[in-house]
Design a protein around this motif. Structure first.
Motif, PDB file in Angstrom:
ATOM      1  N   MET A   1       0.925  -1.439  -0.376  1.00  0.00           N
ATOM      2  CA  MET A   1       0.203  -0.007  -0.219  1.00  0.00           C
ATOM      3  C   MET A   1       0.949   0.841  -0.503  1.00  0.00           C
ATOM      4  O   MET A   1       1.986   1.417   0.753  1.00  0.00           O
ATOM      5  CB  MET A   1      -1.007  -0.171   1.672  1.00  0.00           C
ATOM      6  CG  MET A   1      -1.966   0.908   1.599  1.00  0.00           C
ATOM      7  SD  MET A   1      -2.918   1.247   2.925  1.00  0.00           S
ATOM      8  CE  MET A   1      -1.543   1.868   4.388  1.00  0.00           C
ATOM      9  N   THR A   2       0.204   2.387  -0.602  1.00  0.00           N
ATOM     10  CA  THR A   2       1.246   3.601  -0.840  1.00  0.00           C
ATOM     11  C   THR A   2       0.352   4.896  -0.562  1.00  0.00           C
ATOM     12  O   THR A   2      -0.571   4.636  -0.854  1.00  0.00           O
ATOM     13  CB  THR A   2       1.642   4.101  -2.136  1.00  0.00           C
ATOM     14  OG1 THR A   2       2.219   2.887  -3.018  1.00  0.00           O
ATOM     15  CG2 THR A   2       2.740   5.372  -2.496  1.00  0.00           C
ATOM     16  N   ILE A   3       0.344   5.534   1.059  1.00  0.00           N
ATOM     17  CA  ILE A   3       0.241   6.498   0.966  1.00  0.00           C
ATOM     18  C   ILE A   3       0.227   7.549   0.215  1.00  0.00           C
ATOM     19  O   ILE A   3       1.726   7.961   0.460  1.00  0.00           O
ATOM     20  CB  ILE A   3      -0.017   6.901   2.633  1.00  0.00           C
ATOM     21  CG1 ILE A   3      -0.105   4.999   3.853  1.00  0.00           C
ATOM     22  CG2 ILE A   3      -0.448   7.832   3.353  1.00  0.00           C
ATOM     23  CD1 ILE A   3      -0.364   5.162   4.452  1.00  0.00           C
ATOM     24  N   ILE A   4      -0.465   7.994  -0.059  1.00  0.00           N
ATOM     25  CA  ILE A   4       0.241   9.244  -1.000  1.00  0.00           C
ATOM     26  C   ILE A   4      -1.739  11.013   0.018  1.00  0.00           C
ATOM     27  O   ILE A   4      -2.266  11.041   0.460  1.00  0.00           O
ATOM     28  CB  ILE A   4      -0.633   9.388  -2.178  1.00  0.00           C
ATOM     29  CG1 ILE A   4      -0.513   8.240  -2.695  1.00  0.00           C
ATOM     30  CG2 ILE A   4      -0.522  11.055  -2.632  1.00  0.00           C
ATOM     31  CD1 ILE A   4      -0.832   8.268  -4.379  1.00  0.00           C
ATOM     32  N   LEU A   5      -0.082  11.210   0.168  1.00  0.00           N
ATOM     33  CA  LEU A   5      -0.913  13.351   1.063  1.00  0.00           C
ATOM     34  C   LEU A   5      -0.636  14.355   0.057  1.00  0.00           C
ATOM     35  O   LEU A   5       0.633  14.110  -0.814  1.00  0.00           O
ATOM     36  CB  LEU A   5       0.004  13.036   2.395  1.00  0.00           C
ATOM     37  CG  LEU A   5      -0.226  14.818   2.898  1.00  0.00           C
ATOM     38  CD1 LEU A   5      -1.477  15.280   3.027  1.00  0.00           C
ATOM     39  CD2 LEU A   5       1.236  15.504   3.857  1.00  0.00           C
ATOM     40  N   GLN A   6      -1.553  14.968  -0.270  1.00  0.00           N
ATOM     41  CA  GLN A   6      -1.960  16.441  -1.369  1.00  0.00           C
ATOM     42  C   GLN A   6      -1.935  17.387  -0.743  1.00  0.00           C
ATOM     43  O   GLN A   6      -3.422  17.284  -0.257  1.00  0.00           O
ATOM     44  CB  GLN A   6      -3.042  16.003  -2.492  1.00  0.00           C
ATOM     45  CG  GLN A   6      -2.975  17.113  -2.965  1.00  0.00           C
ATOM     46  CD  GLN A   6      -5.020  16.174  -4.205  1.00  0.00           C
ATOM     47  OE1 GLN A   6      -5.009  15.136  -3.940  1.00  0.00           O
ATOM     48  NE2 GLN A   6      -5.133  17.225  -5.007  1.00  0.00           N
ATOM     49  N   ALA A   7      -1.416  18.359  -0.600  1.00  0.00           N
ATOM     50  CA  ALA A   7      -1.120  19.325   0.365  1.00  0.00           C
ATOM     51  C   ALA A   7      -0.965  21.484  -0.268  1.00  0.00           C
ATOM     52  O   ALA A   7      -0.397  20.787  -1.688  1.00  0.00           O
ATOM     53  CB  ALA A   7      -0.322  19.648   0.732  1.00  0.00           C
ATOM     54  N   ASN A   8      -1.786  21.962  -0.669  1.00  0.00           N
ATOM     55  CA  ASN A   8      -1.433  23.373  -1.257  1.00  0.00           C
ATOM     56  C   ASN A   8      -1.001  24.152   0.814  1.00  0.00           C
ATOM     57  O   ASN A   8      -2.288  23.856   1.458  1.00  0.00           O
ATOM     58  CB  ASN A   8      -2.938  23.656  -1.480  1.00  0.00           C
ATOM     59  CG  ASN A   8      -2.377  24.780  -2.396  1.00  0.00           C
ATOM     60  OD1 ASN A   8      -1.695  25.623  -1.494  1.00  0.00           O
ATOM     61  ND2 ASN A   8      -3.221  25.599  -3.107  1.00  0.00           N
ATOM     62  N   VAL A   9       0.189  24.630   0.774  1.00  0.00           N
ATOM     63  CA  VAL A   9       0.422  24.626   1.672  1.00  0.00           C
ATOM     64  C   VAL A   9       0.573  26.009   1.610  1.00  0.00           C
ATOM     65  O   VAL A   9       0.339  27.546   2.333  1.00  0.00           O
ATOM     66  CB  VAL A   9       2.808  24.346   1.414  1.00  0.00           C
ATOM     67  CG1 VAL A   9       2.912  25.399   2.294  1.00  0.00           C
ATOM     68  CG2 VAL A   9       2.458  23.193   1.720  1.00  0.00           C
ATOM     69  N   HIS A  10       0.083  26.872   0.381  1.00  0.00           N
ATOM     70  CA  HIS A  10      -0.247  28.019   0.134  1.00  0.00           C
ATOM     71  C   HIS A  10       0.557  29.261   0.349  1.00  0.00           C
ATOM     72  O   HIS A  10       0.718  30.155   0.816  1.00  0.00           O
ATOM     73  CB  HIS A  10      -2.008  28.705   1.230  1.00  0.00           C
ATOM     74  CG  HIS A  10      -2.500  29.784  -0.041  1.00  0.00           C
ATOM     75  ND1 HIS A  10      -3.195  30.757   0.576  1.00  0.00           N
ATOM     76  CD2 HIS A  10      -2.621  30.547  -0.995  1.00  0.00           C
ATOM     77  CE1 HIS A  10      -3.800  31.597  -0.213  1.00  0.00           C
ATOM     78  NE2 HIS A  10      -3.170  31.355  -1.087  1.00  0.00           N
ATOM     79  N   ARG A  11       2.165  29.169   0.140  1.00  0.00           N
ATOM     80  CA  ARG A  11       2.962  29.613   0.636  1.00  0.00           C
ATOM     81  C   ARG A  11       3.076  30.813   2.234  1.00  0.00           C
ATOM     82  O   ARG A  11       3.722  30.974   2.395  1.00  0.00           O
ATOM     83  CB  ARG A  11       3.238  31.111   0.067  1.00  0.00           C
ATOM     84  CG  ARG A  11       3.302  30.944  -1.796  1.00  0.00           C
ATOM     85  CD  ARG A  11       3.635  30.200  -2.534  1.00  0.00           C
ATOM     86  NE  ARG A  11       4.498  30.841  -3.745  1.00  0.00           N
ATOM     87  CZ  ARG A  11       4.736  30.219  -4.578  1.00  0.00           C
ATOM     88  NH1 ARG A  11       5.905  29.206  -3.991  1.00  0.00           N
ATOM     89  NH2 ARG A  11       4.534  30.169  -5.713  1.00  0.00           N
ATOM     90  N   SER A  12       2.612  29.202   3.136  1.00  0.00           N
ATOM     91  CA  SER A  12       2.760  29.629   4.698  1.00  0.00           C
ATOM     92  C   SER A  12       4.018  28.787   4.795  1.00  0.00           C
ATOM     93  O   SER A  12       4.280  27.713   5.619  1.00  0.00           O
ATOM     94  CB  SER A  12       1.792  29.229   5.202  1.00  0.00           C
ATOM     95  OG  SER A  12       1.292  29.437   6.291  1.00  0.00           O
TER      96      SER A  12
END
Length: 211
Positions: A1-12
């Protein structure tokens, strides 16, 4: 199993600081990043040419990077049969630039074999990913996806972009080709504090893409 995280950091800066902690807590194998605050050092961080999107492989022993590349607005890595693409389309660019980025993405996908995952912040509205209406940019994205055999993996209509005083929206979308789409399980918007005005997406891939 591969765990994937999708994130928009918004330049923070705060979100950037919390991202590594969240990756460790979730045991994420692949991190698809939009609007990074800064690029991380090392060959396992692959940013696009505009520094607006990136793919991060926290542990290359778990996900071997065989090939990688960067274009204007998207970056990609390949391991075995799986290619992962991180994309960011800004809402402020002219429609001509938006269309050019979509064309460049489609050209790349047409030359890519195997299983494909395309995810990021598209800054467009689409009923297919939980918005009440589809706008012009959303239609163009969906038309491109249909031509390339990409399916929307988003589940439900939980907003991923949340700002006080504004209605929540869903600019963050996950697409996958048929075989990869069938392996996506437990797609969800997590409620952890991110330090960004985006909530992140987590999902699992149940397959051995090395075969």
């Amino acid at each position: 199993m591969t765990i994937i995280l999708q994130a928009n950091v918004h330049r923070s800066l705060t979100a950037d600081s919390l991202l590594t902690k969240l990756v460790m807590e979730l045991r994420a194998d692949i991190v698809i990043v939009s609007e990074q605050y800064r690029d991380k050092d090392g060959p396992n961080w692959i940013p696009d040419l505009l520094r607006t999107a990136a793919v991060w492989i926290p542990d290359t022993r778990k996900f071997l990077i065989e090939r990688k590349g960067a274009e204007r607005g998207f970056a990609w890595v390949k391991s075995g049969r799986l290619t992962v693409v991180s994309i960011y389309l800004t809402p402020n660019e002219r429609i001509e630039e938006f269309r050019q980025k979509l064309e460049d993405l489609e050209d790349f996908l047409n030359q890519t074999e195997g299983d494909i995952l395309v995810a990021g912040d598209f800054n467009a509205r689409g009923q297919e990913w939980g918005m009440p209406t589809t706008d012009s940019r959303g239609r163009q994205i969906l038309e491109m996806a249909a031509r390339r055999g990409l399916y929307v993996a988003n589940v439900g209509n939980t907003p991923t972009f949340r700002r006080p005083g504004h209605r929540g929206t869903i600019p963050d979308v996950t697409f996958a080709t048929g075989t990869a789409f069938a392996k996506i399980k437990n797609w969800r918007v997590i409620e952890d504090y991110t330090g960004s005005d985006h909530q992140y997406i987590v999902f699992d891939l149940f397959d051995n893409f090395d075969e």
